[in-house]
Scaffold this motif. Structure first.
Motif, PDB file in Angstrom:
ATOM      1  N   ASP A 345       4.270   6.152   6.998  1.00 32.64           N
ATOM      2  CA  ASP A 345       5.593   5.819   7.547  1.00 32.64           C
ATOM      3  C   ASP A 345       5.511   4.564   8.410  1.00 32.64           C
ATOM      4  O   ASP A 345       6.415   3.704   8.367  1.00 32.64           O
ATOM      5  N   THR A 346       4.450   4.420   9.184  1.00 29.19           N
ATOM      6  CA  THR A 346       4.292   3.226  10.026  1.00 29.19           C
ATOM      7  C   THR A 346       4.176   1.964   9.168  1.00 29.19           C
ATOM      8  O   THR A 346       4.808   0.930   9.458  1.00 29.19           O
ATOM      9  N   ALA A 347       3.395   2.018   8.097  1.00 29.82           N
ATOM     10  CA  ALA A 347       3.240   0.867   7.210  1.00 29.82           C
ATOM     11  C   ALA A 347       4.563   0.491   6.561  1.00 29.82           C
ATOM     12  O   ALA A 347       4.887  -0.702   6.425  1.00 29.82           O
ATOM     13  N   LEU A 348       5.350   1.482   6.165  1.00 26.46           N
ATOM     14  CA  LEU A 348       6.640   1.196   5.525  1.00 26.46           C
ATOM     15  C   LEU A 348       7.618   0.576   6.514  1.00 26.46           C
ATOM     16  O   LEU A 348       8.412  -0.302   6.141  1.00 26.46           O
ATOM     17  N   ARG A 349       7.581   1.010   7.782  1.00 27.52           N
ATOM     18  CA  ARG A 349       8.474   0.400   8.781  1.00 27.52           C
ATOM     19  C   ARG A 349       8.111  -1.063   9.020  1.00 27.52           C
ATOM     20  O   ARG A 349       8.978  -1.924   9.155  1.00 27.52           O
ATOM     21  N   ASP A 376      -9.080   6.683  10.980  1.00 26.99           N
ATOM     22  CA  ASP A 376      -8.794   5.544  11.839  1.00 26.99           C
ATOM     23  C   ASP A 376      -7.430   5.026  11.409  1.00 26.99           C
ATOM     24  O   ASP A 376      -7.296   4.359  10.369  1.00 26.99           O
ATOM     25  N   GLY A 377      -6.388   5.333  12.183  1.00 32.20           N
ATOM     26  CA  GLY A 377      -5.021   4.993  11.787  1.00 32.20           C
ATOM     27  C   GLY A 377      -4.815   3.514  11.589  1.00 32.20           C
ATOM     28  O   GLY A 377      -4.112   3.084  10.666  1.00 32.20           O
ATOM     29  N   GLY A 378      -5.426   2.692  12.445  1.00 32.56           N
ATOM     30  CA  GLY A 378      -5.235   1.249  12.327  1.00 32.56           C
ATOM     31  C   GLY A 378      -5.819   0.700  11.036  1.00 32.56           C
ATOM     32  O   GLY A 378      -5.171  -0.079  10.320  1.00 32.56           O
ATOM     33  N   LEU A 379      -7.069   1.082  10.711  1.00 32.58           N
ATOM     34  CA  LEU A 379      -7.681   0.583   9.475  1.00 32.58           C
ATOM     35  C   LEU A 379      -6.996   1.139   8.242  1.00 32.58           C
ATOM     36  O   LEU A 379      -6.837   0.437   7.230  1.00 32.58           O
ATOM     37  N   LEU A 380      -6.589   2.409   8.280  1.00 30.45           N
ATOM     38  CA  LEU A 380      -5.901   2.992   7.122  1.00 30.45           C
ATOM     39  C   LEU A 380      -4.551   2.316   6.917  1.00 30.45           C
ATOM     40  O   LEU A 380      -4.139   2.062   5.782  1.00 30.45           O
ATOM     41  N   LYS A 381      -3.865   1.979   8.031  1.00 31.49           N
ATOM     42  CA  LYS A 381      -2.596   1.249   7.910  1.00 31.49           C
ATOM     43  C   LYS A 381      -2.837  -0.115   7.269  1.00 31.49           C
ATOM     44  O   LYS A 381      -2.058  -0.559   6.401  1.00 31.49           O
ATOM     45  N   GLU A 382      -3.907  -0.790   7.673  1.00 29.46           N
ATOM     46  CA  GLU A 382      -4.233  -2.090   7.078  1.00 29.46           C
ATOM     47  C   GLU A 382      -4.446  -1.955   5.565  1.00 29.46           C
ATOM     48  O   GLU A 382      -3.984  -2.799   4.785  1.00 29.46           O
ATOM     49  N   THR A 383      -5.121  -0.887   5.164  1.00 29.75           N
ATOM     50  CA  THR A 383      -5.362  -0.660   3.727  1.00 29.75           C
ATOM     51  C   THR A 383      -4.059  -0.428   2.983  1.00 29.75           C
ATOM     52  O   THR A 383      -3.805  -1.020   1.926  1.00 29.75           O
ATOM     53  N   VAL A 385      -0.980  -1.282   3.872  1.00 25.93           N
ATOM     54  CA  VAL A 385      -0.170  -2.508   3.873  1.00 25.93           C
ATOM     55  C   VAL A 385      -0.678  -3.461   2.803  1.00 25.93           C
ATOM     56  O   VAL A 385       0.110  -4.084   2.068  1.00 25.93           O
ATOM     57  N   ASN A 386      -2.002  -3.598   2.685  1.00 26.76           N
ATOM     58  CA  ASN A 386      -2.584  -4.481   1.668  1.00 26.76           C
ATOM     59  C   ASN A 386      -2.164  -4.044   0.266  1.00 26.76           C
ATOM     60  O   ASN A 386      -1.736  -4.865  -0.555  1.00 26.76           O
ATOM     61  N   LEU A 387      -2.281  -2.755  -0.030  1.00 27.93           N
ATOM     62  CA  LEU A 387      -1.940  -2.249  -1.367  1.00 27.93           C
ATOM     63  C   LEU A 387      -0.448  -2.406  -1.655  1.00 27.93           C
ATOM     64  O   LEU A 387      -0.056  -2.787  -2.767  1.00 27.93           O
ATOM     65  N   ILE A 388       0.398  -2.121  -0.661  1.00 29.42           N
ATOM     66  CA  ILE A 388       1.850  -2.215  -0.873  1.00 29.42           C
ATOM     67  C   ILE A 388       2.272  -3.670  -1.039  1.00 29.42           C
ATOM     68  O   ILE A 388       3.124  -3.999  -1.884  1.00 29.42           O
ATOM     69  N   LEU A 389       1.697  -4.581  -0.227  1.00 31.54           N
ATOM     70  CA  LEU A 389       2.029  -6.008  -0.358  1.00 31.54           C
ATOM     71  C   LEU A 389       1.606  -6.540  -1.728  1.00 31.54           C
ATOM     72  O   LEU A 389       2.323  -7.351  -2.337  1.00 31.54           O
ATOM     73  N   ASN A 390       0.456  -6.093  -2.234  1.00 30.16           N
ATOM     74  CA  ASN A 390       0.037  -6.504  -3.584  1.00 30.16           C
ATOM     75  C   ASN A 390       1.055  -6.061  -4.621  1.00 30.16           C
ATOM     76  O   ASN A 390       1.361  -6.786  -5.577  1.00 30.16           O
ATOM     77  N   ALA A 391       1.585  -4.843  -4.452  1.00 26.04           N
ATOM     78  CA  ALA A 391       2.595  -4.352  -5.389  1.00 26.04           C
ATOM     79  C   ALA A 391       3.860  -5.195  -5.296  1.00 26.04           C
ATOM     80  O   ALA A 391       4.479  -5.528  -6.326  1.00 26.04           O
ATOM     81  N   CYS A 392       4.268  -5.548  -4.065  1.00 22.13           N
ATOM     82  CA  CYS A 392       5.466  -6.391  -3.907  1.00 22.13           C
ATOM     83  C   CYS A 392       5.267  -7.756  -4.558  1.00 22.13           C
ATOM     84  O   CYS A 392       6.169  -8.286  -5.230  1.00 22.13           O
ATOM     85  N   GLY A 451      -9.025  -8.909  -0.020  1.00 23.14           N
ATOM     86  CA  GLY A 451      -8.128  -7.843   0.419  1.00 23.14           C
ATOM     87  C   GLY A 451      -8.491  -6.487  -0.149  1.00 23.14           C
ATOM     88  O   GLY A 451      -8.664  -5.508   0.588  1.00 23.14           O
ATOM     89  N   LEU A 452      -8.625  -6.398  -1.467  1.00 26.09           N
ATOM     90  CA  LEU A 452      -8.934  -5.109  -2.092  1.00 26.09           C
ATOM     91  C   LEU A 452     -10.366  -4.678  -1.803  1.00 26.09           C
ATOM     92  O   LEU A 452     -10.653  -3.477  -1.689  1.00 26.09           O
ATOM     93  N   ALA A 453     -11.282  -5.646  -1.685  1.00 32.16           N
ATOM     94  CA  ALA A 453     -12.665  -5.291  -1.338  1.00 32.16           C
ATOM     95  C   ALA A 453     -12.717  -4.660   0.050  1.00 32.16           C
ATOM     96  O   ALA A 453     -13.422  -3.668   0.279  1.00 32.16           O
TER      97      ALA A 453
END
Length: 496
Positions: A345-349, A376-383, A385-392, A451-453
């Motif tokens: 939810d944080t990444a989507l916001r 680790d919420g911060g690192l998981l959010k980074e992951t 966000v990276n995957l969702i931005l790639n999809a966009c 990014g994906l690595a």
């Protein structure tokens, strides 16, 4: 020199070829025999009937003529005409069943002589009808020689038929003898090759493998010959060797991949350190001067646009620098108990405005919040966000992203949390999908290829794995899996 497999294949091919050739010759010979029997039977019966019919009808005609001359009864003439037609019919059948040029010549001569005989006989009958019995009797004695000649020709036709049958029998017997010799030779040659193949297999394959089993202690020396099962022992040993070789090859491949990744990591570390010292400090100065100039200068529209482009490119360089540094350093998790659904939810916001500007529709499918696990919420959010931005970025003209959350039990790992990110983009080409997690590989013109690595490394540090499936023109799906509890083996116990 041929290889072992090639030599065995050649021997087997020779055996199969000989067997097929023998079967083919036998089949051909059987069909030929059957065909000859049918043909000979049909011709023989017709020729035999025709030869007897010709002789019999001639004798009947002679008798009918004699009876008429003695009794002057016209009924004998009617009978004579019937026998004449019968003779002509037998003559036609004899020609149809003729089996040689010589038989046709005899029948032609018979036909010609019969026409003369029939004409002379008509003169004899006419002389008796006109009251000249003496002249008719004299002429009748003269055509007796013609009649005898006709009988001899009929017998000659039958004799030729008998000779032809005997000749066919001899030819067929000689042909059968040749075929039998060929088949016998093929059987002997096939037996020799098969025997050679058995010896070859025993010496070149079975003996070495059995010696290997003895050398490794698989076949006990104390076992009696009657109790030893060499075939089972050899089979088990070969199977064990194959499994061992496969496991060894997998370990070698894994170690090779690990070594390559380690070399890349070392290279990136050195590169990141050099870049940090050589580029980042001047880059910071440039960013500060640009910020100061933007506040003090009065720029027109074109200049402001150029200024913004320069700022964006410097920011892009700075982001690449950060990615280098992040990839060079293994992430240190600061795990706490938290539900991954909150991170989603944080990444989507954070990306809400990005979705609106690119006309991307995002939906989340969940039956409830995922269970709280150590992450680790911060690192998981980074992951994420990276995957969702790639999809966009993949959906240039807009589209939809579906995020599905669920839990499942995977033995022996226990409860696993799954987050699936599925887009409706153009997909990833089959020839590059295996490379997208490799460092410095990117399908984007301005991408760093890290990014994906980095995303996979973060997931693996959590003890999970990141998997991708994609088809061209059918979208891409990333499956992120996290363990509910991390075992003592950490990420190595869950890596895929």
């Amino acid at each position: 020199m041929f290889s072992l497999r090639t030599r065995i294949a050649l021997l087997l091919f020779c055996v199969i070829a000989l067997n097929l050739a023998g079967a083919g010759i036998t089949l051909w010979y059987t069909n030929r025999t059957q065909s000859l029997q049918v043909q000979l039977s049909a011709k023989n019966v017709a020729a035999l009937e025709a030869s007897h019919g010709l002789s019999a009808s001639l004798m009947d005609q002679k008798g009918n003529t004699t009876y008429y001359l003695l009794s002057h009864d016209d009924s004998w003439l009617k009978e004579l005409n019937a026998k004449r037609e019968l003779f002509e019919g037998w003559l036609v059948k004899a020609k149809e069943s003729a089996f040689s040029a010589e038989s046709l010549l005899v029948l032609s001569e018979l036909e010609s002589l019969y026409a003369e005989y029939d004409a002379s006989r008509k003169e004899v009958i006419e002389s008796y009808k006109q009251g000249h019995p003496d002249a008719g009797a004299e002429l009748h004695w003269k055509i007796r020689d013609e009649f005898n000649t006709l009988l001899l020709l009929s017998k000659e036709f039958r004799t030729l038929y008998v000779q032809a049958i005997e000749l066919n029998r001899k030819e067929f017997s000689e042909e059968a003898e040749i075929v039998n010799k060929v088949i016998m030779a093929g059987l002997i040659l096939s037996a020799i090759i098969e025997l050679f193949l058995i010896v070859f297999l025993y010496r070149k394959i079975l003996d070495p493998i059995r010696n290997l089993a003895h050398a490794t202690g698989e076949v006990g020396d104390s076992a009696s010959p009657s109790t030893k099962n060499d075939v089972l022992t050899l089979s088990n040993k070969v199977e064990s060797l194959i499994i061992h070789i496969d496991d060894t090859q997998k370990e070698l491949d894994a170690n090779k991949e690990t070594l390559l990744q380690s070399e890349k990591m070392a290279l990136v570390g050195k590169l990141a350190a050099g870049v940090a010292h050589s580029i980042r400090n001047p880059l910071t100065s440039v960013k500060m001067r640009l910020f100061s100039l933007e506040r003090s200068l009065q720029l027109d529209g074109q200049q402001q646009e150029d200024f913004d482009v320069v700022s964006e490119e410097i920011l892009h360089i700075d982001n690449i620098m950060k990615n280098f540094l992040e990839f060079a350093r293994r992430p240190k998790l600061k795990a706490k108990i938290q539900s991954p659904s909150e991170v989603v939810d944080t990444a989507l916001r954070l990306l809400k405005h990005r979705f609106e500007s690119q006309e991307v529709n995002v939906s989340v499918e969940r039956t409830g919040l995922l269970p709280a696990i150590p992450i680790d919420g911060g690192l998981l959010k980074e992951t994420l966000v990276n995957l969702i931005l790639n999809a966009c970025d993949a959906m240039v003209q807009g589209g939809s992203i579906t995020i599905t959350e669920k839990t499942d039990v995977v033995e022996p790992l226990g409860t696993i949390v799954f987050i699936r990110i599925e887009d409706t983009g153009p997909g990833i080409a089959e020839d590059v999908i295996e490379q997208i997690f490799e460092p410095f590989f990117s399908t984007k013109e301005e991408g760093s290829g890290l990014g994906l690595a980095i995303a996979r490394r973060i997931v693996e540090e959590h003890g999970g794995w990141l998997h991708v499936t994609s088809s061209e023109n059918k979208g891409t799906t990333f499956l992120l899996a996290l363990p509910a509890t991390r075992g003592k083996h950490g990420k190595n116990s869950l890596s895929r």
